[in-house]
Design a protein around this motif. Structure first.
Motif, PDB file in Angstrom:
ATOM      1  N   GLY A  54       0.839  -1.193   0.000  1.00 27.42           N
ATOM      2  CA  GLY A  54       0.000   0.000   0.000  1.00 27.42           C
ATOM      3  C   GLY A  54       0.871   1.238   0.000  1.00 27.42           C
ATOM      4  O   GLY A  54       1.422   1.620   1.033  1.00 27.42           O
ATOM      5  N   LEU A  55       1.020   1.839  -1.164  1.00 25.82           N
ATOM      6  CA  LEU A  55       1.882   3.013  -1.323  1.00 25.82           C
ATOM      7  C   LEU A  55       1.033   4.276  -1.285  1.00 25.82           C
ATOM      8  O   LEU A  55       0.134   4.449  -2.113  1.00 25.82           O
ATOM      9  CB  LEU A  55       2.627   2.909  -2.655  1.00 25.82           C
ATOM     10  N   SER A  56       1.266   5.132  -0.304  1.00 21.60           N
ATOM     11  CA  SER A  56       0.537   6.386  -0.165  1.00 21.60           C
ATOM     12  C   SER A  56      -0.964   6.113  -0.052  1.00 21.60           C
ATOM     13  O   SER A  56      -1.395   5.348   0.809  1.00 21.60           O
ATOM     14  CB  SER A  56       0.869   7.323  -1.329  1.00 21.60           C
ATOM     15  N   ILE A  65       1.289  -7.263   5.122  1.00 22.74           N
ATOM     16  CA  ILE A  65       1.036  -5.939   4.551  1.00 22.74           C
ATOM     17  C   ILE A  65       2.305  -5.107   4.649  1.00 22.74           C
ATOM     18  O   ILE A  65       2.926  -5.028   5.714  1.00 22.74           O
ATOM     19  CB  ILE A  65      -0.088  -5.202   5.308  1.00 22.74           C
ATOM     20  N   TYR A  66       2.674  -4.499   3.537  1.00 24.49           N
ATOM     21  CA  TYR A  66       3.765  -3.517   3.519  1.00 24.49           C
ATOM     22  C   TYR A  66       3.163  -2.177   3.121  1.00 24.49           C
ATOM     23  O   TYR A  66       2.674  -2.008   2.006  1.00 24.49           O
ATOM     24  CB  TYR A  66       4.860  -3.952   2.541  1.00 24.49           C
ATOM     25  N   GLY A  67       3.155  -1.235   4.048  1.00 23.95           N
ATOM     26  CA  GLY A  67       2.636   0.098   3.775  1.00 23.95           C
ATOM     27  C   GLY A  67       3.774   1.098   3.696  1.00 23.95           C
ATOM     28  O   GLY A  67       4.643   1.123   4.572  1.00 23.95           O
ATOM     29  N   ASP A  68       3.784   1.904   2.649  1.00 25.37           N
ATOM     30  CA  ASP A  68       4.840   2.904   2.483  1.00 25.37           C
ATOM     31  C   ASP A  68       4.216   4.292   2.510  1.00 25.37           C
ATOM     32  O   ASP A  68       3.503   4.673   1.585  1.00 25.37           O
ATOM     33  CB  ASP A  68       5.581   2.673   1.164  1.00 25.37           C
ATOM     34  N   ALA A  69       4.456   5.015   3.603  1.00 28.28           N
ATOM     35  CA  ALA A  69       3.806   6.306   3.837  1.00 28.28           C
ATOM     36  C   ALA A  69       2.318   6.202   3.517  1.00 28.28           C
ATOM     37  O   ALA A  69       1.763   7.023   2.786  1.00 28.28           O
ATOM     38  CB  ALA A  69       4.462   7.409   3.003  1.00 28.28           C
ATOM     39  N   HIS A  97       9.512   7.439  -1.806  1.00 25.57           N
ATOM     40  CA  HIS A  97       9.039   6.223  -1.165  1.00 25.57           C
ATOM     41  C   HIS A  97      10.145   5.172  -1.175  1.00 25.57           C
ATOM     42  O   HIS A  97      11.140   5.290  -1.889  1.00 25.57           O
ATOM     43  CB  HIS A  97       7.812   5.677  -1.903  1.00 25.57           C
ATOM     44  N   GLY A  98       9.943   4.130  -0.389  1.00 30.03           N
ATOM     45  CA  GLY A  98      10.884   3.023  -0.374  1.00 30.03           C
ATOM     46  C   GLY A  98      12.178   3.364   0.337  1.00 30.03           C
ATOM     47  O   GLY A  98      12.280   4.350   1.071  1.00 30.03           O
ATOM     48  N   LEU A  99      13.185   2.518   0.107  1.00 31.38           N
ATOM     49  CA  LEU A  99      14.496   2.686   0.716  1.00 31.38           C
ATOM     50  C   LEU A  99      15.582   2.555  -0.345  1.00 31.38           C
ATOM     51  O   LEU A  99      15.408   1.842  -1.333  1.00 31.38           O
ATOM     52  CB  LEU A  99      14.728   1.618   1.792  1.00 31.38           C
ATOM     53  N   LYS A 100      16.688   3.231  -0.105  1.00 28.74           N
ATOM     54  CA  LYS A 100      17.834   3.106  -1.002  1.00 28.74           C
ATOM     55  C   LYS A 100      18.251   1.639  -1.112  1.00 28.74           C
ATOM     56  O   LYS A 100      18.548   1.134  -2.188  1.00 28.74           O
ATOM     57  CB  LYS A 100      18.985   3.962  -0.473  1.00 28.74           C
ATOM     58  N   ASP A 101      18.276   0.974   0.032  1.00 31.76           N
ATOM     59  CA  ASP A 101      18.525  -0.467   0.084  1.00 31.76           C
ATOM     60  C   ASP A 101      17.228  -1.127   0.539  1.00 31.76           C
ATOM     61  O   ASP A 101      16.867  -1.051   1.714  1.00 31.76           O
ATOM     62  CB  ASP A 101      19.647  -0.786   1.065  1.00 31.76           C
ATOM     63  N   PRO A 102      16.496  -1.774  -0.372  1.00 32.29           N
ATOM     64  CA  PRO A 102      15.182  -2.319  -0.013  1.00 32.29           C
ATOM     65  C   PRO A 102      15.232  -3.621   0.776  1.00 32.29           C
ATOM     66  O   PRO A 102      14.186  -4.208   1.061  1.00 32.29           O
ATOM     67  CB  PRO A 102      14.528  -2.546  -1.377  1.00 32.29           C
ATOM     68  N   ALA A 103      16.425  -4.077   1.149  1.00 31.15           N
ATOM     69  CA  ALA A 103      16.565  -5.389   1.787  1.00 31.15           C
ATOM     70  C   ALA A 103      15.656  -5.594   3.002  1.00 31.15           C
ATOM     71  O   ALA A 103      15.049  -6.666   3.136  1.00 31.15           O
ATOM     72  CB  ALA A 103      18.023  -5.641   2.161  1.00 31.15           C
ATOM     73  N   PRO A 104      15.526  -4.619   3.923  1.00 29.75           N
ATOM     74  CA  PRO A 104      14.646  -4.866   5.079  1.00 29.75           C
ATOM     75  C   PRO A 104      13.195  -5.135   4.679  1.00 29.75           C
ATOM     76  O   PRO A 104      12.530  -5.985   5.283  1.00 29.75           O
ATOM     77  CB  PRO A 104      14.768  -3.571   5.894  1.00 29.75           C
ATOM     78  N   ILE A 105      12.723  -4.426   3.664  1.00 33.28           N
ATOM     79  CA  ILE A 105      11.344  -4.622   3.197  1.00 33.28           C
ATOM     80  C   ILE A 105      11.214  -5.977   2.512  1.00 33.28           C
ATOM     81  O   ILE A 105      10.276  -6.741   2.765  1.00 33.28           O
ATOM     82  CB  ILE A 105      10.937  -3.496   2.228  1.00 33.28           C
ATOM     83  N   VAL A 106      12.168  -6.281   1.653  1.00 30.92           N
ATOM     84  CA  VAL A 106      12.141  -7.544   0.917  1.00 30.92           C
ATOM     85  C   VAL A 106      12.226  -8.721   1.886  1.00 30.92           C
ATOM     86  O   VAL A 106      11.490  -9.713   1.747  1.00 30.92           O
ATOM     87  CB  VAL A 106      13.283  -7.596  -0.114  1.00 30.92           C
TER      88      VAL A 106
END
Length: 230
Positions: free
Chosen positions: A59-61, A81-85, A187-196
């Motif tokens: 869920g992005l924005s 669920i992964y919510g980004d802002a 949105h997201g992270l420079k290194d998306p590893a924690p989300i992935v």
């Protein structure tokens, strides 16, 4: 919402062997009628394409409205669920009834999408993500939010902070990554590893899931990322 915007997480998931599925029902803010298309979409990707019966939802924005409102009535069909802002209360955005900037045009559209007769009916609405967490927590669906603590459009304290407090009070697993000094974008992270790793931990199987779980944000954790790290 926002297919191909800030796609680092999706690209990493594709590299890990996932499929990324997307549906666009327009700027309808999770209203009931357009959300029926999500049911058809889910049936199609699981039955026709044999994809996993419990996908991870992103869920992005404003996409947070769609994600939470679908999970609310489909708790048996979601792995995490992964919510980004994510927007978690329409009074905050697009309503702008708190400290956020709001969006008058989108607020008007949201009222129309829900077929409310006037603004007061929207203000009285109790179907925002902040209001519908109990069945999601009861289904033990883990949640990760990634937010900027300087978000002027979707302020953390009016959205994610409320969800986190209420979800954890209900016994739900909630992890948070805070980008210090970050506004609504990027949105997201420079290194998306924690989300992935979070998604892999709750959507993959066997060794892959176990390895990801050891590196993923833990339930109840708050990871603060200073400028330059997000």
């Amino acid at each position: 919402m926002f297919w191909d915007a800030f796609p680092a997480v999706d690209l990493a998931l594709l590299e890990a062997g996932f499929h990324v599925a997307f549906i666009d029902v327009g700027n309808t803010f999770g209203a009931p009628e357009p959300m029926k298309h999500f049911d058809v979409f889910y049936a199609t990707i699981t039955r026709q394409f044999n994809l996993a019966p419990k996908p991870a939802l992103e869920g992005l924005s404003r996409g947070g409205l769609y994600a939470y409102r679908w999970v609310y009535v489909n708790t048996d069909k979601v792995g995490c669920i992964y919510g980004d802002a994510p927007v978690c209360d329409m009074k905050s955005w697009p309503g702008g009834k708190g400290k956020g900037t709001g969006s008058p045009g989108d607020w008007k559209q949201a009222i129309e999408a829900y077929h409310f007769a006037n603004e007061q009916e929207m203000l009285d609405f109790t179907g925002n993500p902040i209001d519908i967490l109990a069945p999601i927590a009861a289904a033990h669906i883990p949640i990760l939010h990634v937010c900027g603590d300087a978000d002027r459009g979707v302020p953390m304290e009016e959205n994610t902070d409320i969800v986190r407090k209420r979800y954890m009070a209900l016994g739900g697993d909630f992890a948070l990554i805070v980008k210090q000094g970050c506004d609504h974008h990027p949105h997201g992270l420079k290194d998306p590893a924690p989300i992935v790793n979070f998604i892999l931990a709750h959507s993959a199987e066997g060794r892959t899931a176990k390895k990801a779980a050891s590196a993923a944000p833990k339930p109840g954790s708050v990871l603060l990322l200073p400028r330059g790290k997000w």
